[in-house]
Scaffold this active site. Sequence first.
Site, PDB file in Angstrom:
ATOM      1  N   TYR A  22       0.681  -1.274  -0.177  1.00 39.57           N
ATOM      2  CA  TYR A  22       0.108  -0.078  -0.118  1.00 39.57           C
ATOM      3  C   TYR A  22       0.834   1.155  -0.109  1.00 39.57           C
ATOM      4  CZ  TYR A  22      -3.231  -3.664   1.190  1.00 39.57           C
ATOM      5  OH  TYR A  22      -4.017  -4.688   1.124  1.00 39.57           O
ATOM      6  N   ASN A  75     -12.832   2.987  -2.361  1.00 33.41           N
ATOM      7  CA  ASN A  75     -11.853   1.900  -2.315  1.00 33.41           C
ATOM      8  C   ASN A  75     -12.405   1.224  -0.912  1.00 33.41           C
ATOM      9  OD1 ASN A  75      -9.922   0.100  -1.202  1.00 33.41           O
ATOM     10  ND2 ASN A  75      -8.335   1.475  -1.356  1.00 33.41           N
ATOM     11  N   HIS A  81     -14.421  -7.729  -1.536  1.00 30.28           N
ATOM     12  CA  HIS A  81     -14.568  -9.342  -1.647  1.00 30.28           C
ATOM     13  C   HIS A  81     -15.624  -9.886  -1.147  1.00 30.28           C
ATOM     14  CE1 HIS A  81     -10.532  -7.928  -3.087  1.00 30.28           C
ATOM     15  NE2 HIS A  81     -10.176  -7.552  -1.800  1.00 30.28           N
ATOM     16  N   ASP A  88     -24.963  -3.638  -3.426  1.00 35.30           N
ATOM     17  CA  ASP A  88     -26.410  -3.284  -3.555  1.00 35.30           C
ATOM     18  C   ASP A  88     -26.553  -1.749  -3.270  1.00 35.30           C
ATOM     19  OD1 ASP A  88     -27.151  -5.914  -3.998  1.00 35.30           O
ATOM     20  OD2 ASP A  88     -27.937  -6.158  -2.011  1.00 35.30           O
ATOM     21  N   HIS A 101      -8.160   0.280  -6.240  1.00 35.11           N
ATOM     22  CA  HIS A 101      -7.319  -0.361  -5.216  1.00 35.11           C
ATOM     23  C   HIS A 101      -5.895   0.037  -5.219  1.00 35.11           C
ATOM     24  CE1 HIS A 101     -10.640  -2.969  -4.094  1.00 35.11           C
ATOM     25  NE2 HIS A 101     -10.897  -3.194  -5.414  1.00 35.11           N
TER      26      HIS A 101
HETATM   27  C1  DQA Z   1      -7.308  -2.743  -1.069  1.00 36.51           C
HETATM   28  C2  DQA Z   1      -7.287  -4.244  -1.530  1.00 36.51           C
HETATM   29  C3  DQA Z   1      -8.025  -5.147  -0.829  1.00 36.51           C
HETATM   30  O1  DQA Z   1      -7.845  -6.408  -1.014  1.00 36.51           O
HETATM   31  C4  DQA Z   1      -7.546  -5.049   0.812  1.00 36.51           C
HETATM   32  O2  DQA Z   1      -8.355  -5.710   1.631  1.00 36.51           O
HETATM   33  C5  DQA Z   1      -7.324  -3.510   1.125  1.00 36.51           C
HETATM   34  C6  DQA Z   1      -6.733  -2.677   0.366  1.00 36.51           C
HETATM   35  C7  DQA Z   1      -6.289  -1.992  -1.835  1.00 36.51           C
HETATM   36  O3  DQA Z   1      -6.515  -0.767  -2.014  1.00 36.51           O
HETATM   37  O4  DQA Z   1      -5.294  -2.312  -2.570  1.00 36.51           O
HETATM   38  O5  DQA Z   1      -7.857  -2.966   2.359  1.00 36.51           O
HETATM   39  O6  DQA Z   1      -8.479  -2.247  -1.368  1.00 36.51           O
END
Ligand code: DQA
Length: 144
Positions: A22, A75, A81, A88, A101
Site C-alpha cells: 500500500y 476503495n 471481496h 447493492d 485499489h
Molecule cells: C485494497 C485491496 C484489498 O484487498 C484490501 O483488503 C485492502 C486494500 C487496496 O487498496 O489495494 O484493504 O483495497
Amino acid sequence: MNILIVNGPNLNLLGRRDPAHYGTATMEEILEALRAEYPDDDIDYYQSNHEGDLIDRLHEAGYDPAAECDGIVLNAGGYTHTSVALADAVEAIGLPVIEVHLSRVAAREPERRCSLLGAVCRGTIAGLGPAVYTLAVEALHRLR
Ligand code: DQA
C-alpha cells in the site's frame, strides 16, 4: 465537480500498514495532492471500518439533495471481496462510482481477485498506488 472519496476498513492505516502493498503515503498526503491537482473540485473524504456506515454514507451521497454529489471514488478495502450489501448500495444510488485499489489485487491471493463491486461500479482502477485516486477523479471528469 463535487466528488466523494470513500475508503473502507483498515485504510485509515495508510502509510503505516503493509507498505509493500500500500506504499508509504498517508491518506492525508494523497488527498492534499489530489486537491492541489483538482483545485476547482470539491473533494470530500469519508473513511469507516464499518460496513453499515459505508452504506449509510453512500445513501447520503445518492439521496440527500444537499449532498450534491457528482461521483464517488470507492476503495472498499476487504469489503470489496465480501460485501453484497455494499454492492447493492452502489447499485441503488445511481451515481457514477469508480472502484479503486492501491495494490494490484489481480496478482494477489485468490480471495482478493474477486470483486463484488466490479459489476456495479462504472469502472475499476487498481495496482498503481496513490495514483489510482487521481486517475479515478480524472475518469469521473471524462465521464461527465
Ligand atoms: C485494497 C485491496 C484489498 O484487498 C484490501 O483488503 C485492502 C486494500 C487496496 O487498496 O489495494 O484493504 O483495497
